[in-house]
Design a protein around this motif. Structure first.
Motif, PDB file in Angstrom:
ATOM      1  N   THR A   1      38.305  34.067  34.804  1.00 30.35           N
ATOM      2  CA  THR A   1      38.145  35.455  34.365  1.00 30.35           C
ATOM      3  C   THR A   1      37.604  35.528  32.938  1.00 30.35           C
ATOM      4  OG1 THR A   1      40.448  35.518  33.618  1.00 30.35           O
ATOM      5  CG2 THR A   1      39.996  36.256  35.875  1.00 30.35           C
TER       6      THR A   1
ATOM      7  N   GLU B   1      41.541  33.111  38.683  1.00 30.99           N
ATOM      8  CA  GLU B   1      41.941  33.723  39.945  1.00 30.99           C
ATOM      9  C   GLU B   1      41.644  32.749  41.079  1.00 30.99           C
ATOM     10  OE1 GLU B   1      39.627  37.261  40.100  1.00 30.99           O
ATOM     11  OE2 GLU B   1      40.979  38.408  38.785  1.00 30.99           O
TER      12      GLU B   1
ATOM     13  N   SER C   1      45.781  35.283  47.776  1.00 32.95           N
ATOM     14  CA  SER C   1      45.156  35.271  46.450  1.00 32.95           C
ATOM     15  C   SER C   1      46.220  35.333  45.365  1.00 32.95           C
ATOM     16  CB  SER C   1      44.188  36.452  46.298  1.00 32.95           C
ATOM     17  OG  SER C   1      43.150  36.374  47.252  1.00 32.95           O
TER      18      SER C   1
ATOM     19  N   LYS D   1      46.853  34.428  40.699  1.00 32.88           N
ATOM     20  CA  LYS D   1      46.325  34.073  39.387  1.00 32.88           C
ATOM     21  C   LYS D   1      47.177  32.969  38.776  1.00 32.88           C
ATOM     22  CE  LYS D   1      44.530  38.696  38.199  1.00 32.88           C
ATOM     23  NZ  LYS D   1      44.586  39.795  37.195  1.00 32.88           N
TER      24      LYS D   1
END
Length: 676
Positions: free
Chosen positions: A541, A571, A584, A586
């Motif tokens: 990111t 991510e 998904s 982070k």
């Protein structure tokens, strides 16, 4: 050749001669022709050689082998060598050792490199992010059994992981070459930072920071803590030669849910050589609320306190232990109910569980009333007797309902339960099997199963408190056992239905750590599907990092390990090829280079080790003296080894071919003269 062999050969010749004479001369004594004598001779040779093949005479041959002593060389391949600009000098040392004729004539030179692990030296890049100086010595002890193996270790002496080498038990002389400057420079640094991994929102969490000063002056320096670029804590400390360690203990407010990151710094000295160690980063996971878990029991047992301590090692969970007869709480307030050794007193709780579809965990043992338990639930039953049996755990590597590890169950103490076989009426998954005595079975010891929205687990035995102690004795930490139990409790206390795809990854890593992903993918019957192909996609990111790589299958899980990823936020998405399933999340890599924390070389531990092993320590530009000392050292000499080799006197292939030739010749002669 042995006398017995000679006698056997003589006997073989006699037998062959008697057979040949009998067949061609004695049986044809009225027809004394020269042909019969030739045929008799051929038959004698054929039989004698066949018997000689059977006897297979051999003789002993003594070989003398000269064995040179091994010279073991371990070279530090970590970042700290490069940071201190010693990488070219280290390569020079290795080249001198390789090219020295006298040294290589006297020794078998074996070159290795090390950082976190030990490997054969092919080339040096000085990219290892950790230094374990003890690793080469442990490996050499296992690989080279003799004591005649002088060992050279080329390093700056700065160790980041592993056991200290100062007083380790190593059987060969050690000759360290300490590269770099051992002069102590003035330095101010953060040596250690202690903080919990989790806290609750709107709480204050404690932080403890140790700051060290190496120098002779009296100084005042400012210590600061930053969050998202804003200073949130500050304090000034005074240091001197005698008062050189300070502790900053303070509390920070957790006001935002999720993963929060902080930076601690101590002000630099005006002449400081290494300022990287003036900063340390840390992160904490701020949790919105905690999960309540109730343990209900009618007896007292050491398992109860252990379960509470182990489950509460995860700060997201709060455990209450209640006597079943005194419990007045609302069952719906709890994410999970643990029923410890149910008896007839548990009548009402089973009704509540059934009506409210609560998740629960049953643990049985010597005080369990199995008649009551069989009647009050329909999932399993046991025809038990009062006699007790010990059941050792056996880990099931194919269990895949949630991610778990074998934490050394084969070495754990057995659990105790009433003797009898358990029969299940619903599909279940065994996380642990039973081992009775020396017989390993596939009978369940710890199982999980689901009924609509209910999740249920059953542990068939008491004294699980022993397992936590066994794990601690083996690893010197409770983390492995607590992590195993935490995974089980996490699964049971979740109201979500079991997912086909499950992924485990930490929320943050330090820059010197490997980023590890672990995942499981289940088929429609919730069995591990090793035919699936999982992909990991990572994107930065804060940078242009992008990577898509496949998972590798390891037993009952898919795994990936990534190294050398730059600090920053990332991510990730885990997907299944040709399926809609994906997960998904982070994670963040915090900047921290442990190898850059050192300002000078450290010879203390290796100097003591060289003394203990009757070796000698060397420093910069003393490698020529080391080579000379090793060449002239009379302790390391060649060893003569004699070996007796049993060598066959005859080559059976040639001899067998000759026998075939003789028999063929005999047959053709007889055929030609009409004797066949």
């Amino acid at each position: 050749m042995k006398t017995a062999t000679l006698l056997w050969i003589l006997l073989a010749a006699t037998v062959a001669l008697l057979i040949a004479v009998f067949q061609y001369i004695y049986k044809n004594k009225n027809e004394k022709s020269q042909l019969n004598y030739w045929l008799s001779f051929l038959r004698f040779l054929s039989i004698f050689l066949i018997l000689l093949l059977i006897i297979n005479p051999s003789f002993n041959k003594q070989l003398v082998e000269v064995v040179k002593p091994n010279l073991l060389i371990a070279v530090d391949n970590s970042n700290s060598i490069k940071y201190s600009s010693q990488n070219e000098y280290v390569n020079t040392i290795i080249n001198k050792i390789k090219s020295d004729t006298e040294l290589n004539e006297k020794y078998n030179v074996n070159l290795y490199k090390f950082g976190n692990t030990l490997s054969i030296l092919d080339s040096l890049n000085f990219n290892e992010t950790q230094t374990n100086i003890a690793k080469p010595f442990y490996e050499f002890n296992d690989i080279y059994k003799s004591v005649n193996n002088p060992t050279i270790i080329v390093t700056d002496g700065n160790q980041t992981i592993g056991n200290t080498v100062e007083f380790m038990n190593y059987k060969s002389p050690v000759f360290p070459i300490i590269v770099g400057d051992t002069t102590a420079f003035e330095d101010l640094f953060i040596s250690q930072l202690n903080v919990n991994k989790d806290t609750y929102i709107n709480n204050k969490f404690p932080v403890e920071v140790f700051i060290n000063y190496l120098g002779k002056n009296s100084i005042k320096k400012q210590f600061n803590v930053y969050s998202k670029g804003t200073r949130i804590y500050s304090k000034q400390f005074e240091f001197s030669k005698s008062d050189n360690v300070k502790t900053a203990s303070f509390y920070l407010n957790a006001t935002t849910e999720g993963k929060q990151y902080y930076t601690t710094t101590i002000e630099e000295l005006s002449n400081e050589k290494n300022v990287i160690n003036n900063t340390k980063n840390f992160g904490i996971n701020v949790i919105k609320e905690e999960s309540k878990i109730a343990i209900l029991t009618s007896i007292s047992h050491p398992d109860l306190g252990m379960l509470k301590r182990s489950i509460e090692s995860n700060k997201q969970r709060a455990v209450t232990i209640n006597k079943i007869s005194d419990f007045k709480g609302n069952y719906s307030d709890y994410k999970l109910i643990i029923l410890y050794q149910p008896t007839t007193k548990f009548q009402n709780i089973f009704k509540e569980i059934k009506e409210k579809q609560l998740n629960y965990f049953i643990i049985t043992g010597s005080s369990t009333n199995w008649d009551f338990l069989n009647k009050n639930q329909n999932y399993f039953s046991k025809n038990s007797i009062t006699e007790l049996e010990n059941y050792q755990p056996v880990y099931n590597p194919n269990y895949a309902v949630f991610l778990s590890d074998d934490i050394g169950f084969s070495g754990f103490a057995p659990l105790q339960d009433q003797f009898g076989d358990v029969a299940f009426t619903v599909p279940y998954n065994s996380l642990l099997f039973q081992k009775i005595g020396t017989f390993q079975t596939e009978k369940p010891l710890l199982v999980t199963f689901e009924d609509n929205n209910q999740k249920i687990a059953v542990l068939l035995g008491e004294n699980i408190w022993n397992w936590r102690m066994n794990s601690f004795n083996e690893t010197k930490t409770f983390e492995n056992f607590d992590g195993f139990l935490s995974n089980l409790i996490q699964y049971l206390s979740s109201n979500q239905k079991s997912k086909q795809l499950n992924v485990a990854v930490n929320s943050f890593f330090y820059a010197n750590e490997a980023v590890q992903f672990s995942a499981s993918y289940l088929d429609k019957n919730f069995n591990f599907d090793n035919r699936a192909k999982l992909w990991l996609t990572i994107s930065g990111t804060e940078n242009n990092f992008y990577k898509k790589i496949p998972f590798a299958v390891n037993q009952n899980r898919f795994v990936i390990e990534l190294t050398n990823i730059e600090p920053g936020e990332y991510e990730y998405t885990v997907s299944v090829e040709n399926q809609k399933e994906n997960t998904s999340g982070k994670f963040k890599i915090l900047p921290f280079e442990v190898e850059q924390q050192f300002v000078n070389a450290n010879d203390n531990d290796l100097k003591q080790l060289s003394i203990n092993t009757q070796g000698k320590i060397y420093y910069n530009n003393q490698e020529d003296q080391l080579i000379k000392d090793l060449v002239n050292d009379d302790r390391f000499k060649n060893i003569q080894k004699s070996k007796i080799i049993k060598t066959p006197l005859i080559d059976w292939k040639w001899l067998l071919g000759f026998v075939v030739l003789l028999l063929s010749l005999e047959w053709f002669i007889r055929k030609y003269h009409g004797q066949i």
